[in-house]
Enzyme design. Sequence first.
Site, mmCIF file in Angstrom:
data_model
loop_
_atom_site.group_PDB
_atom_site.id
_atom_site.type_symbol
_atom_site.label_atom_id
_atom_site.label_comp_id
_atom_site.label_asym_id
_atom_site.label_seq_id
_atom_site.Cartn_x
_atom_site.Cartn_y
_atom_site.Cartn_z
ATOM 1 N N HIS A 155 -12.466 -0.034 -10.773
ATOM 2 C CA HIS A 155 -12.827 -0.186 -12.200
ATOM 3 C C HIS A 155 -12.085 0.876 -13.039
ATOM 4 O O HIS A 155 -12.722 1.750 -13.664
ATOM 5 C CB HIS A 155 -14.348 0.004 -12.282
ATOM 6 C CG HIS A 155 -14.991 -0.335 -13.581
ATOM 7 N ND1 HIS A 155 -14.672 0.266 -14.776
ATOM 8 C CD2 HIS A 155 -15.982 -1.210 -13.897
ATOM 9 C CE1 HIS A 155 -15.433 -0.215 -15.747
ATOM 10 N NE2 HIS A 155 -16.219 -1.116 -15.236
ATOM 11 N N GLU A 258 -9.086 -3.581 -14.578
ATOM 12 C CA GLU A 258 -9.719 -3.404 -13.269
ATOM 13 C C GLU A 258 -9.231 -4.470 -12.289
ATOM 14 O O GLU A 258 -9.044 -5.633 -12.681
ATOM 15 C CB GLU A 258 -11.238 -3.517 -13.435
ATOM 16 C CG GLU A 258 -11.797 -2.634 -14.547
ATOM 17 C CD GLU A 258 -13.150 -3.091 -15.042
ATOM 18 O OE1 GLU A 258 -13.432 -2.941 -16.232
ATOM 19 O OE2 GLU A 258 -13.941 -3.608 -14.222
HETATM 20 O O1 TA6 Z 1 -16.110 -3.934 -16.051
HETATM 21 C C1 TA6 Z 1 -16.702 -4.109 -17.315
HETATM 22 C C2 TA6 Z 1 -18.206 -3.881 -17.174
HETATM 23 O O2 TA6 Z 1 -18.777 -4.786 -16.258
HETATM 24 C C3 TA6 Z 1 -18.840 -3.971 -18.560
HETATM 25 O O3 TA6 Z 1 -19.693 -5.077 -18.660
HETATM 26 C C4 TA6 Z 1 -19.581 -2.635 -18.701
HETATM 27 O O4 TA6 Z 1 -20.908 -2.756 -18.268
HETATM 28 C C5 TA6 Z 1 -18.734 -1.738 -17.792
HETATM 29 O O5 TA6 Z 1 -18.454 -2.556 -16.666
HETATM 30 C C6 TA6 Z 1 -19.332 -0.415 -17.435
HETATM 31 O O6 TA6 Z 1 -20.442 -0.591 -16.583
HETATM 32 P P1 TA6 Z 1 -21.272 0.741 -16.169
HETATM 33 O O7 TA6 Z 1 -22.336 0.263 -15.234
HETATM 34 O O8 TA6 Z 1 -20.296 1.680 -15.521
HETATM 35 O O9 TA6 Z 1 -21.776 1.299 -17.465
#
Ligand code: TA6
Length: 288
Positions: A155, A258
Amino acid sequence: MSDPTDLEIPGHVTLAQGEGGLPKVVVETAWSNAEIYLHGAHVTGFQKKGEPPLLFMSAASEFAPGKPIRGGIPVIFPWFGAREGSPAHGSARITAWELKETALLPNGAVELRFSLPGAEGCHVEFLVTVAESLTLELAVENTGDRDSAFETCLHTYFQISGIDAVSITGLAGTRYQDKVAGTTETETAAAIRISGEVDRVYFDTTATTEIEDPGYGRKIRIAKSSSNSTVVWNPWIAKSKRMPDFGDDEYPQMVCVESGNVAQNQTTLPPGGHAVMKVEISSMRLLS
Ligand code: TA6
């Protein structure tokens, strides 16, 4: 119990106490430096000499057991996104991994191998290779006696000069789930620009993507193998304010691109099966 400092390599690999007293590995190569916390096997920094950092880290990030680090490269396993009664984006990113091996390769690259303890029914390793580029390999082996289905994602938060300046290429024609609009779309832009909250899961794509950043005069390339999903995310203003571990004014300096296998692209391994998802992050001058 072997002495952890046995894993140090003078001038290249140093174990240190990081934020929140969490252990981290500091890596120096001829081309770059990097920083990886054992918490989540989380790469929190990668910077080529003479360039701005390639990874974004929130100044408001927490560094505490059981809490995800905000920025860098969260390792997402065994599920992506929210799950009722469980930590969002799985448990791997909030677990202390073990540093198993370090090596200085003949070409001057530094290789670190991490292992995820306590992964039920599977063996999970994360290989980080620091050189002029940053290469990440997330390897999962099914050690159980039945099929194992799971999601993975690296991510990655990229540091950019300004969200208005950048564009993302490589996803034209790709179907995606728009998590902001709640629709499924096909990407029409050869170069995606961001002017509001974006949260898109692109499916069935193995494409290399690039972030063109005229402000920094650089292009970041994200090349991947055994990854069929790409996620593009920027929280913009309102969502930034809802995240206590992310500054209200940080969203213009970052974008997540990601690489993973999520939702319909999830991985299913038979007993004894093995999957390795690989991502190489590199940067080059942007020819104007
Ligand atoms: O990858 C994008 C995502 O799924 C968004 O929906 C947002 O929630 C982000 O990840 C961050 O998630 P986190 O749990 O690290 O706050």
